[in-house]
Design an enzyme around this catalytic site. Structure first.
Site, short mmCIF file in Angstrom:
data_model
loop_
_atom_site.label_atom_id
_atom_site.label_comp_id
_atom_site.label_asym_id
_atom_site.label_seq_id
_atom_site.Cartn_x
_atom_site.Cartn_y
_atom_site.Cartn_z
N SER A 38 -4.80 6.80 -2.83
CA SER A 38 -5.29 5.43 -3.04
C SER A 38 -6.20 5.38 -4.26
O SER A 38 -5.77 5.73 -5.36
CB SER A 38 -5.97 4.93 -1.76
OG SER A 38 -6.16 3.54 -1.81
N GLU A 68 3.27 0.66 2.84
CA GLU A 68 1.87 0.78 2.44
C GLU A 68 0.99 -0.37 2.92
O GLU A 68 -0.04 -0.18 3.55
CB GLU A 68 1.77 0.84 0.90
CG GLU A 68 2.38 2.05 0.25
CD GLU A 68 1.43 3.23 0.16
OE1 GLU A 68 0.33 3.16 0.73
OE2 GLU A 68 1.80 4.23 -0.47
N HIS A 128 -0.21 2.69 4.60
CA HIS A 128 -1.15 3.32 3.67
C HIS A 128 -2.06 4.30 4.41
O HIS A 128 -2.52 4.02 5.51
CB HIS A 128 -1.99 2.21 3.03
CG HIS A 128 -2.83 2.62 1.87
ND1 HIS A 128 -2.30 3.07 0.69
CD2 HIS A 128 -4.18 2.63 1.71
CE1 HIS A 128 -3.28 3.33 -0.16
NE2 HIS A 128 -4.43 3.09 0.43
#
Length: 498
Positions: free
Chosen positions: A194, A310, A409
């Site tokens: 990320s 995600e 995610h």
């Protein structure tokens, strides 16, 4: 507890041991950025006399408490502080052996997170792969990414990218000191997820980071993620300074306002305030992916990928996504990431799962625009330069929260670190039986890449081919892991109006 003392260039450190691996925690890699050093680039740490105890994590950098994410993604018990520039080292032994080094840069939207999260415990990597693992803290939110140069002059011209400069300082510390921990300073792989992967994407493009690492792995992020223009960054800074009662040029107030008060002022402005690197012409001279296209990281192998779904994670922090109809969803998406081509809308309709709720179908647009697109641009740029590129997609779906998150995610984190046993992990990834096999595949692929620049080996069910301009292959991690050729091809073509 067995202990080991190492000699660094700044002084001696006494570490402890966990599961047969030596651990040194809370090592300062820079002077505390407090007082007159607030909002200034990092400086090397002070040397110390005697033996410094390194058996407890240092404070985390100043950040808000986030009950959902910190509870879900590994709770940290260390108190937040402006004095938070510390790193941690896991090693099989400080014996002069030159082991590959893995340096982890955590995510958290450049807002929260820490290298001391139990999810990033490096014990399994060190034990299974005979490698040295380093996790770092770096300045975030207003303390790491407040673009102050226009308001406070030359001394603060780099303030919008202090978090990135902290990472460079940590890598420099690794280069100078990691041999004392049994690591090879010339065989360093940086990796992150990320905002951590966004950081890796920036570091790949940065001349100041050249020579500090040999390979890079980017999980769910790229140099375009959370990147800001000077205009956007300045507009945000003006709002924050106004809220905090700091007039442009009032250096005394800027340096004396309590850290908690400044952070509170920034947070009060809501989710419209985003943090991240600034293309400021000083630290970042240009867009990181454009720099890669021109060969800024030529010769550096990368491993890069995304999770299949995600954006589903963010329905936890903003459940309103799940309550909107098709028109409202598309209107909101258009506002957030720009207009969606008709061909793309047609693609998502044609490929929607019949049983999927409307919001899951259309959040695939957010997954593509925020995560996949930057991954593809980064992979294409490096492949065009002749670098080895390996792409993956993580397809394991978590059954928690009624299955709404799917392969969301951050879900791959405990698989990569082989930390499925850490506190709270099962609450996020569930307990499906295929978890261990997928964790073995990913964990050992990452280790192999860190050692040789190639993720292949007996740990994978089939060979993972490189991603090239001719063959856009990706390895899919799932209950039946396999290779797919150009799995993002149709989606990419739809966005290009083809």
């Amino acid at each position: 507890m067995e202990q080991m003392i190492v000699e660094t260039r700044y002084g001696r450190l006494r570490g402890g041991m966990k599961e047969g691996v030596f651990v040194w925690k809370g090592i300062p890699y820079a002077k505390a950025p407090v007082g007159e050093r607030r909002f200034l680039p990092p400086e090397p740490p002070e040397a110390w006399d005697g033996v410094r105890e390194a058996t407890a994590f240092g404070p985390v950098v100043m950040q808000p408490s986030d009950p959902i994410f910190s509870g879900l993604l590994g709770r940290m018990s260390e108190p937040p502080s402006e004095d938070g520039l510390y790193l941690n080292v896991w090693s099989p032994a400080a014996d002069g052996k030159k082991r590959p080094v893995l340096v982890w840069i955590h995510g958290g939207a450049f807002l929260f997170g820490s290298g001391s999260s139990p999810w990033y415990d490096g014990t399994a990597f060190a034990k299974h792969g005979d490698v040295v693992v380093v996790t770092i803290n770096y300045r975030m939110n207003v303390f790491g990414f407040l673009h102050l140069g226009d308001s406070f002059g030359e001394a603060y011209a780099q303030a919008g990218n202090l978090g990135i400069l902290d990472q460079v300082a940590a890598l420099r510390w690794v280069k100078e000191n990691i041999a004392a921990f049994g690591g090879d300073p010339d065989n360093v792989t940086i990796f992150g997820e990320s905002a951590g992967a966004a950081s890796v994407g920036v570091l790949l493009s940065l001349p100041e980071a050249k020579g500090l690492f040999r390979r890079a792995m980017l999980q769910s992020g790229s140099g375009s993620l959370l990147l800001r223009s000077p205009e956007t960054a300045m507009a945000m800074t003006e709002r924050i300074l106004d809220k905090a009662g700091i007039r442009p040029g009032d250096r005394e107030r800027l340096l004396s306002i309590p850290a908690e008060e400044l952070l509170r002022a920034a947070l009060s402005l809501g989710s419209g305030v985003m943090y991240g690197p600034v293309v400021d012409g000083r630290v970042l001279r240009r867009h990181p992916i454009e720099a890669l296209r021109d060969g800024a990281a030529s010769g550096i192998p990368i491993l890069i990928g995304v999770t299949k779904d995600e954006y589903n994670l963010f329905t936890l922090t903003d459940p309103s996504w799940t309550k909107l109809g098709e028109k409202e969803l598309l209107d909101r998406i258009n506002r957030e990431v720009g207009p969606v081509p008709e061909e793309a809308i047609r693609y998502y309709k044609e490929t929607a799962e019949p049983s999927a709720p409307t919001w899951q179908t259309w959040l695939r647009i957010m997954t593509y625009r925020v995560f996949v697109e930057g991954m593809l641009r980064t992979a294409d740029a490096q492949a065009a330069q002749g670098a080895d590129v390996y792409m993956y997609r993580f397809d394991y779906e978590t059954p928690v929260f009624g299955g709404q998150l799917k392969a969301c995610h951050a879900l791959e984190l405990p698989f990569v670190f082989h930390n499925l046993h850490q506190p709270g992990v099962a609450n996020f990834v569930g307990n499906r039986p295929e978890r261990e096999a997928i964790a073995n595949e990913m964990h050992y692929a990452w280790l192999s890449f860190a050692r040789t620049g190639d993720p292949n080996g007996a740990h994978l069910p089939e060979a993972w081919p490189a991603y090239t301009s001719e063959r856009k292959a990706a390895f899919v991690f799932s209950a039946a892991s396999h290779v797919e050729d150009d799995p993002f091809g149709r989606e990419r073509a739809a966005w290009q109006g083809r």
